[in-house]
Design a protein around this motif. Structure first.
Motif, PDB file in Angstrom:
ATOM      1  N   PHE A 136       0.817  -1.208   0.000  1.00 51.01           N
ATOM      2  CA  PHE A 136       0.000   0.000   0.000  1.00 51.01           C
ATOM      3  C   PHE A 136       0.853   1.260   0.000  1.00 51.01           C
ATOM      4  N   LEU A 137       1.908   1.296   0.795  1.00 54.40           N
ATOM      5  CA  LEU A 137       2.737   2.498   0.866  1.00 54.40           C
ATOM      6  C   LEU A 137       3.461   2.760  -0.452  1.00 54.40           C
ATOM      7  N   ASN A 138       3.872   1.718  -1.147  1.00 55.24           N
ATOM      8  CA  ASN A 138       4.461   1.913  -2.470  1.00 55.24           C
ATOM      9  C   ASN A 138       3.434   2.473  -3.446  1.00 55.24           C
ATOM     10  N   LEU A 139       2.200   1.988  -3.344  1.00 56.79           N
ATOM     11  CA  LEU A 139       1.107   2.512  -4.162  1.00 56.79           C
ATOM     12  C   LEU A 139       0.853   3.980  -3.826  1.00 56.79           C
ATOM     13  N   ALA A 140       0.880   4.295  -2.532  1.00 54.85           N
ATOM     14  CA  ALA A 140       0.635   5.669  -2.083  1.00 54.85           C
ATOM     15  C   ALA A 140       1.730   6.618  -2.549  1.00 54.85           C
ATOM     16  N   ALA A 141       2.984   6.161  -2.482  1.00 54.96           N
ATOM     17  CA  ALA A 141       4.104   7.000  -2.915  1.00 54.96           C
ATOM     18  C   ALA A 141       4.063   7.226  -4.424  1.00 54.96           C
ATOM     19  N   SER A 142       3.753   6.195  -5.166  1.00 52.92           N
ATOM     20  CA  SER A 142       3.749   6.287  -6.628  1.00 52.92           C
ATOM     21  C   SER A 142       2.611   7.162  -7.144  1.00 52.92           C
ATOM     22  N   LEU A 155      -2.687  10.555   2.913  1.00 48.02           N
ATOM     23  CA  LEU A 155      -3.030   9.549   3.917  1.00 48.02           C
ATOM     24  C   LEU A 155      -3.634  10.227   5.134  1.00 48.02           C
ATOM     25  N   PHE A 156      -4.914   9.961   5.360  1.00 43.32           N
ATOM     26  CA  PHE A 156      -5.667  10.519   6.486  1.00 43.32           C
ATOM     27  C   PHE A 156      -5.478   9.572   7.673  1.00 43.32           C
ATOM     28  N   LEU A 157      -4.831  10.068   8.728  1.00 43.29           N
ATOM     29  CA  LEU A 157      -4.422   9.211   9.839  1.00 43.29           C
ATOM     30  C   LEU A 157      -5.462   9.247  10.958  1.00 43.29           C
ATOM     31  N   GLU A 158      -6.100   8.107  11.171  1.00 43.08           N
ATOM     32  CA  GLU A 158      -7.157   8.024  12.178  1.00 43.08           C
ATOM     33  C   GLU A 158      -6.613   8.129  13.596  1.00 43.08           C
ATOM     34  N   ILE A 162      -2.890  14.501   8.171  1.00 38.46           N
ATOM     35  CA  ILE A 162      -2.776  14.011   6.802  1.00 38.46           C
ATOM     36  C   ILE A 162      -1.317  14.096   6.377  1.00 38.46           C
ATOM     37  N   ILE A 163      -0.840  13.071   5.684  1.00 38.93           N
ATOM     38  CA  ILE A 163       0.539  13.068   5.204  1.00 38.93           C
ATOM     39  C   ILE A 163       0.597  12.571   3.763  1.00 38.93           C
ATOM     40  N   THR A 164       1.698  12.878   3.106  1.00 43.55           N
ATOM     41  CA  THR A 164       2.070  12.193   1.873  1.00 43.55           C
ATOM     42  C   THR A 164       3.397  11.490   2.126  1.00 43.55           C
ATOM     43  N   VAL A 165       3.708  10.508   1.290  1.00 45.76           N
ATOM     44  CA  VAL A 165       4.929   9.717   1.471  1.00 45.76           C
ATOM     45  C   VAL A 165       5.709   9.679   0.170  1.00 45.76           C
ATOM     46  N   THR A 166       6.980   9.324   0.286  1.00 41.49           N
ATOM     47  CA  THR A 166       7.849   9.262  -0.890  1.00 41.49           C
ATOM     48  C   THR A 166       8.815   8.102  -0.758  1.00 41.49           C
ATOM     49  N   ASN A 167       9.302   7.594  -1.885  1.00 40.05           N
ATOM     50  CA  ASN A 167      10.283   6.517  -1.882  1.00 40.05           C
ATOM     51  C   ASN A 167      11.676   7.069  -1.596  1.00 40.05           C
ATOM     52  N   THR A 168      12.413   6.425  -0.705  1.00 38.77           N
ATOM     53  CA  THR A 168      13.783   6.800  -0.385  1.00 38.77           C
ATOM     54  C   THR A 168      14.647   5.542  -0.398  1.00 38.77           C
ATOM     55  N   GLU A 169      15.937   5.718  -0.159  1.00 41.84           N
ATOM     56  CA  GLU A 169      16.841   4.566  -0.092  1.00 41.84           C
ATOM     57  C   GLU A 169      16.485   3.645   1.072  1.00 41.84           C
ATOM     58  N   ARG A 212       9.020   6.785   3.083  1.00 46.99           N
ATOM     59  CA  ARG A 212       9.139   7.636   4.262  1.00 46.99           C
ATOM     60  C   ARG A 212       8.245   8.857   4.104  1.00 46.99           C
ATOM     61  N   LEU A 213       8.122   9.617   5.172  1.00 51.58           N
ATOM     62  CA  LEU A 213       7.296  10.813   5.207  1.00 51.58           C
ATOM     63  C   LEU A 213       7.785  11.839   4.185  1.00 51.58           C
ATOM     64  N   ASN A 214       6.848  12.416   3.459  1.00 52.27           N
ATOM     65  CA  ASN A 214       7.160  13.497   2.532  1.00 52.27           C
ATOM     66  C   ASN A 214       6.698  14.831   3.116  1.00 52.27           C
ATOM     67  N   GLU A 215       5.382  15.041   3.209  1.00 52.03           N
ATOM     68  CA  GLU A 215       4.845  16.281   3.770  1.00 52.03           C
ATOM     69  C   GLU A 215       3.723  15.972   4.753  1.00 52.03           C
ATOM     70  N   THR A 216       3.479  16.903   5.667  1.00 48.92           N
ATOM     71  CA  THR A 216       2.342  16.803   6.584  1.00 48.92           C
ATOM     72  C   THR A 216       1.391  17.968   6.325  1.00 48.92           C
ATOM     73  N   PHE A 217       0.106  17.702   6.528  1.00 47.78           N
ATOM     74  CA  PHE A 217      -0.932  18.702   6.266  1.00 47.78           C
ATOM     75  C   PHE A 217      -1.984  18.650   7.369  1.00 47.78           C
ATOM     76  N   THR A 218      -2.688  19.751   7.558  1.00 54.57           N
ATOM     77  CA  THR A 218      -3.900  19.725   8.351  1.00 54.57           C
ATOM     78  C   THR A 218      -5.069  19.486   7.404  1.00 54.57           C
ATOM     79  N   SER A 219      -6.197  19.114   7.954  1.00 55.78           N
ATOM     80  CA  SER A 219      -7.378  18.910   7.110  1.00 55.78           C
ATOM     81  C   SER A 219      -7.786  20.210   6.419  1.00 55.78           C
ATOM     82  N   GLN A 220      -7.560  21.342   7.078  1.00 52.55           N
ATOM     83  CA  GLN A 220      -7.910  22.624   6.455  1.00 52.55           C
ATOM     84  C   GLN A 220      -7.061  22.874   5.207  1.00 52.55           C
TER      85      GLN A 220
END
Length: 286
Positions: free
Chosen positions: A242-248, A253-256, A263-270, A274-282
Motif C-alpha cells: 500500500f505504501l508503495n502505491l501511495a508514494a507512486s 493519507l488521512f491518519l485516524e 494528513i501526510i504524503t509519502v515518498t520513496n527513499t533509499e 518515508r514521510l514526505n509532507e504533513t498537512f492539516t485537514s484545512q
C-alpha cells in the motif's frame, strides 16, 4: 463532494503494544511516551458529504462503556463526535451511511448507544445503514481469543437487530475494489480479517483513510507493526504494497490514530517509503 474531519475523542495506549517488537529507544523518537509508557492516540473519523448522502467513516469508542473500561484508556481532550458534527453544521440523525473499517471497539463503539432508560442498546444513527463486509462480520461475532476483548457484542449486534446492517461486496482476487458507496476499498487482513481502507477521490486528490494499516507517522517503516495485529507478517506485505502505491500515486493519507498529524504524503527513499509532507485537514479540504 465535501470532506470533514470528525474528532470523536482522544485516548492513550501502551507504546510497546502499539509498536510490537520495535524497541522503545526507536519508536519514542516519533511517539514520546508518558511516565506510564502511554502514547497519545486519536480517534479521527471522516465525514463525506456528496449529493443526498452523508457518509461517516468510523465512529470512535462512544461513551456507553463503564468508567472502569475507560480508565484503561486515559481519555484526554474535549473532543466528542456530536460536538465535532455540530461544528460542521450536522447532527447524527443526518447521517445516511456509517462505513466501518473494522469492528474493534475504538472504531465502532460510537455506533451504538444506551436506550433512554439504560435497559438496552440502540443504534446511535437512526437513519443510517451500517456497512461492513460478511467475512469480517463473521470474524467479529465469533471472535478468536486474541481479539475477543476488542469485539464487544454490544457494539456490533444491535446494527443487525435494528435492521440497519449492510455488507459491501468482497474482491474475488485483487485487494482493491469499488464499494457500493462510490469509493474504492483496499482490503487488508494482517491487523484483523478483511479490514477495509477507503480510497476517496476528492477533487484532484486521492484521500486514503488509513485506519489501523498505518496508525501513526511513527509506523511508516515496514517492520513497525502493532502488537495488536493478528497476522504481523501479513501486515508487513500489505503495508509495503500500500505504501508503495501511495508514494507512486501521491495519495494523501488521512491518519485516524495519530493525535498530532492529520494528513501526510509519502515518498520513496533509499530506506524505503518515508514521510514526505504533513498537512492539516484545512490545508486539503478547504
Amino acid at each position: 463532494m465535501q470532506l470533514y474531519p470528525i474528532e470523536s475523542g482522544n485516548f492513550k495506549l501502551d507504546g510497546g503494544a502499539m509498536f510490537g517488537v520495535v524497541p522503545k529507544s526507536l519508536w519514542q523518537k516519533t511517539n514520546p511516551a508518558d511516565a506510564n509508557n502511554m502514547i497519545d492516540i486519536a480517534a479521527r473519523c471522516l465525514l463525506i458529504e456528496e449529493g443526498n448522502r452523508l457518509i461517516l467513516i468510523d465512529t470512535g469508542m462512544g461513551n456507553k462503556q463503564s468508567s472502569k473500561f475507560f480508565g484503561y484508556y486515559h481519555m484526554w481532550g474535549d473532543h466528542t463526535l456530536d460536538s465535532s458534527l455540530k461544528k460542521h453544521g450536522f447532527h447524527r440523525d443526518d447521517i445516511t451511511d456509517v462505513f466501518l473499517t473494522h469492528l474493534h471497539f475504538d472504531h465502532c463503539g460510537g455506533s451504538i448507544k444506551w436506550n433512554s432508560d439504560k435497559t438496552g442498546y440502540e443504534t446511535a444513527f437512526k437513519n443510517a445503514h451500517f456497512w461492513t463486509n460478511n467475512d469480517h462480520w463473521q470474524w467479529a461475532v465469533k471472535p478468536n481469543n486474541r481479539e475477543k476483548a476488542s469485539f464487544l457484542k454490544e457494539n456490533i449486534l444491535p446494527m443487525q437487530e435494528f435492521g440497519q446492517l449492510k455488507f459491501t461486496s468482497l474482491p474475488s482476487e485483487d485487494t482493491l475494489m469499488k464499494s457500493e458507496l462510490g469509493f474504492d476499498i483496499f482490503f487488508a487482513d494482517g491487523h484483523t480479517d478483511k479490514q477495509m481502507i477507503p480510497l476517496i477521490k476528492y477533487k484532484d486528490k486521492t484521500i486514503a483513510f488509513m485506519a489501523d494499516l498505518l496508525p501513526t507517522v511513527g509506523h511508516l517503516p515496514i517492520p513497525y507493526v502493532m502488537g495488536y495485529d493478528t497476522r504481523p507478517l501479513l501486515t508487513l506485505n500489505e503495508k509495503e504494497k500500500f505504501l508503495n502505491l501511495a508514494a507512486s500515486n501521491n495519495f494523501y493519507l488521512f491518519l485516524e490514530h495519530d493525535a498530532h498529524n492529520e494528513i501526510i504524503t509519502v515518498t520513496n527513499t533509499e530506506k524505503g517509503v518515508r514521510l514526505n509532507e504533513t498537512f492539516t485537514s484545512q490545508d486539503i479540504f478547504l
